[in-house]
Enzyme design. Structure first.
Site, PDB file in Angstrom:
ATOM      1  N   ARG A 100       0.834  -1.212   0.000  1.00  0.00           N
ATOM      2  CA  ARG A 100       0.000   0.000   0.000  1.00  0.00           C
ATOM      3  C   ARG A 100       0.869   1.263   0.000  1.00  0.00           C
ATOM      4  O   ARG A 100       0.429   2.321  -0.411  1.00  0.00           O
ATOM      5  CB  ARG A 100      -0.893   0.020   1.240  1.00  0.00           C
ATOM      6  CG  ARG A 100      -1.880  -1.135   1.302  1.00  0.00           C
ATOM      7  CD  ARG A 100      -2.742  -1.068   2.548  1.00  0.00           C
ATOM      8  NE  ARG A 100      -3.626  -2.224   2.656  1.00  0.00           N
ATOM      9  CZ  ARG A 100      -4.665  -2.277   3.494  1.00  0.00           C
ATOM     10  NH1 ARG A 100      -4.929  -1.249   4.287  1.00  0.00           N
ATOM     11  NH2 ARG A 100      -5.434  -3.334   3.540  1.00  0.00           N
ATOM     12  N   GLU A 171     -11.140  -1.398  -5.077  1.00  0.00           N
ATOM     13  CA  GLU A 171     -11.584  -0.427  -4.074  1.00  0.00           C
ATOM     14  C   GLU A 171     -10.618   0.754  -4.005  1.00  0.00           C
ATOM     15  O   GLU A 171      -9.438   0.621  -4.329  1.00  0.00           O
ATOM     16  CB  GLU A 171     -11.641  -1.105  -2.694  1.00  0.00           C
ATOM     17  CG  GLU A 171     -12.287  -0.234  -1.620  1.00  0.00           C
ATOM     18  CD  GLU A 171     -12.200  -0.815  -0.205  1.00  0.00           C
ATOM     19  OE1 GLU A 171     -11.280  -1.600   0.065  1.00  0.00           O
ATOM     20  OE2 GLU A 171     -13.065  -0.469   0.615  1.00  0.00           O
TER      21      GLU A 171
HETATM   22  C1  LIG Z   1     -10.243  -1.554   6.693  1.00  0.00           C
HETATM   23  C2  LIG Z   1      -9.751  -2.062   8.025  1.00  0.00           C
HETATM   24  C3  LIG Z   1     -10.335  -3.426   8.334  1.00  0.00           C
HETATM   25  O1  LIG Z   1      -9.772  -4.413   7.471  1.00  0.00           O
HETATM   26  C4  LIG Z   1      -9.544  -5.596   8.233  1.00  0.00           C
HETATM   27  N1  LIG Z   1      -8.405  -6.281   7.635  1.00  0.00           N
HETATM   28  C5  LIG Z   1      -7.255  -5.708   7.253  1.00  0.00           C
HETATM   29  N2  LIG Z   1      -6.412  -6.644   6.765  1.00  0.00           N
HETATM   30  C6  LIG Z   1      -7.077  -7.840   6.849  1.00  0.00           C
HETATM   31  C7  LIG Z   1      -6.752  -9.180   6.497  1.00  0.00           C
HETATM   32  N3  LIG Z   1      -5.560  -9.471   5.970  1.00  0.00           N
HETATM   33  N4  LIG Z   1      -7.659 -10.151   6.734  1.00  0.00           N
HETATM   34  C8  LIG Z   1      -8.865  -9.846   7.275  1.00  0.00           C
HETATM   35  N5  LIG Z   1      -9.233  -8.598   7.624  1.00  0.00           N
HETATM   36  C9  LIG Z   1      -8.346  -7.610   7.407  1.00  0.00           C
HETATM   37  C10 LIG Z   1      -9.235  -5.094   9.641  1.00  0.00           C
HETATM   38  O2  LIG Z   1      -9.614  -6.029  10.574  1.00  0.00           O
HETATM   39  C11 LIG Z   1     -10.090  -3.874   9.743  1.00  0.00           C
HETATM   40  O3  LIG Z   1     -11.325  -4.230  10.276  1.00  0.00           O
END
Ligand SMILES: CC[C@H]1O[C@@H](n2cnc3c(N)ncnc32)[C@H](O)[C@@H]1O
Length: 483
Positions: A100, A171
């Site tokens: 990112r 997105e």
């Molecule tokens: C926008 C942020 C959200 O994306 C979720 N998130 C970020 N990376 C991952 C990931 N690698 N697997 C599952 N959920 C994820 C994180 O828990 C948060 O709620």
């Protein structure tokens, strides 16, 4: 050349593209003609925008998790598990934090470490480093459409590889993936870089390949009032439509009060139609996405399921086209595949129980919807004035002036003067309006509702309410009432 909301000249785009593809060796794998042909052979049931459009026609809400791990086969196993065990209707590929920030060397190190450690040492899938063939392996290995989800201010190379790699949805946006995600990235730069992203999507569309674009709705995910996230969503919709995007999913992060959240989803769709047609963008299909609570979660998994289920219920009652699912591990970090699947199952149980129960029409929702539209229009119209009719220029100037302002954003290009707090029903209101262009009539509504809460709690409205509200859901409540 001065920033403006104008479709990028294709020759100019191709010049920029030469540099973009050099940022990492995998960029050289992308050949646009071959990529278009590859996308054209993807079966229709694997096309993201198509599935959303069908859901909108049927009036149902689809469930999509977030998910991403470092290595290709583990990522495929994870996504397959989320469909087979979780029942996911749509799949993500969440990109890791190094990618990112265009830190591909560190993403590469993370891949090596993951191989050595036998577990993911990255918080997402490093699509740029893995490259085209690996992305195609992922998108071909699962039975439902897959979308790239991330938080990248300069996502140009990631987009090239993602689209050539068979992802059919993407997105992000020049505001929504900068201001909540970065500290030092000038807004003008990120808007320009996302004009590149949307111009590439526009090119795929012109070649007959529809790619769904979803501005990131929740922003900082912390007490963001609907008018703020709607203003950003509409701006990014206009910027994308100008570049030729035809499939748009506009989003909103759950705040927690049912009336406000249902009104928010409905007003978002109405405002999108209003502004897209006002600026002459025809044949843009607009769907909506509701994000389950994006703020602090309870550690206790049963309470977390309560939050997840309330988000699912609200999404269904609001008739959002899609709901983004949280997991019972939200308070801990990256979820296990089992926890992720459990969040989806809980969500789908609620969606299925509510899909035949339209929410009863009620006056409160209508009043709230009109308030959100009046607030959002006030911001957008002032931005257009600041931009002398150009929304891109107006946005850059508007952020400098605090006309638009995202609460709790890290970016130094954000004024950061708003103070949101819940009213006595838990709806998010504004304690401090910063420099938002609201009339006294609107401000009075916010003041009166927060004053009501102060009276019921026996305390004067203050910053303490903001702090209490930030921690409230994590502590099992909605409104951060004093003990
Ligand atoms: C926008 C942020 C959200 O994306 C979720 N998130 C970020 N990376 C991952 C990931 N690698 N697997 C599952 N959920 C994820 C994180 O828990 C948060 O709620």
């Amino acid at each position: 050349m001065q920033l403006q909301n104008k479709k990028l000249d294709w020759e100019q785009f191709l010049q920029i593209r030469e540099e973009v593809l050099k940022a990492w060796p995998t960029g050289q794998e992308v050949d646009l003609t071959e990529a278009i042909a590859y996308q054209k052979q993807i079966p229709v049931h694997k096309r993201f925008g198509q599935k959303l459009e069908e859901a909108k026609k049927e009036g149902i809400t689809l469930a999509q998790p977030r998910a991403g791990v470092a290595l290709v086969h583990e990522h495929i196993e994870l996504l397959r598990f989320l469909v087979e065990e979780g029942g996911a209707d749509l799949l993500p590929t969440t990109i890791d934090s190094y990618t990112r920030q265009n830190r591909y060397n560190e993403a590469q190190a993370g891949i090596e470490e993951s191989r050595t450690a036998g577990r993911s040492m990255l918080n997402g899938f490093p699509a740029v480093n893995h490259g085209l063939a690996a992305c195609r392996e992922v998108t071909e290995a699962v039975p439902v459409p897959v979308q790239v989800r991330h938080g990248t201010p300069d996502a140009r190379l990631l987009t090239e590889i993602s689209l050539a790699g068979g992802f059919t949805a993407y997105e992000g946006g020049g505001i929504s993936y900068n201001i909540p995600y970065a500290k030092e990235v000038p807004l003008e730069r990120s808007i320009r870089d996302w004009q590149y992203v949307d111009r590439l999507v526009g090119y795929y569309e012109e070649q007959g390949v529809s790619i769904n674009r979803e501005p990131f709705g929740p922003l900082t995910g912390t007490l963001v009032p609907p008018c703020i996230s709607h203003a950003v969503a509409i701006i990014e919709a206009l910027l994308a439509a100008e570049q030729g995007v035809k499939s748009l999913t506009l989003g909103y992060g759950q705040c927690g009060n049912l009336v406000q959240d249902v009104a928010a989803v409905r007003s978002l769709e109405e405002l999108a139609d209003e502004y897209l047609s006002r600026f002459g963008y025809q044949h843009v299909v607009v769907t909506t996405v509701f994000h389950q609570w994006m703020g602090g979660f309870p550690q206790d998994e049963s309470k977390a399921f309560g939050v997840i289920s309330w988000g699912a219920a609200t999404a269904a009652l609001a008739k959002a086209t899609k709901v983004i699912v949280k997991t019972p591990h939200e308070a801990m970090g990256i979820p296990t595949k089992e926890a992720n699947a459990a969040g989806i199952r809980a969500t789908k149980q609620v969606l299925n129980m509510l899909k035949d129960q339209p929410l009863l029409e009620n006056q409160e929702i209508t009043v709230e919807k009109e308030l959100i539209k009046a607030e959002t229009r006030a911001i957008l119209e002032r931005l257009l004035e600041f931009g002398e009719g150009d929304i891109a220029l107006g946005t850059v100037r508007g952020f400098q002036a605090g006309i638009i302002d995202i609460p709790f954003a890290p970016s130094r290009f954000n004024a950061g003067r708003l103070l949101p707090a819940r009213d006595h029903n838990g709806a998010v209101r504004l304690l401090d309006f910063g420099n938002l262009p609201f009339g006294e009539d609107i401000k009075e509504i916010h003041r009166e509702k927060i004053a009501q809460r102060g009276k019921s709690e026996g305390r004067d409205p203050s910053f303490q309410m903001v702090i209490d509200d930030i921690y409230a859901i994590g502590k099992g409540m909605l409104v951060g009432k004093p003990r």
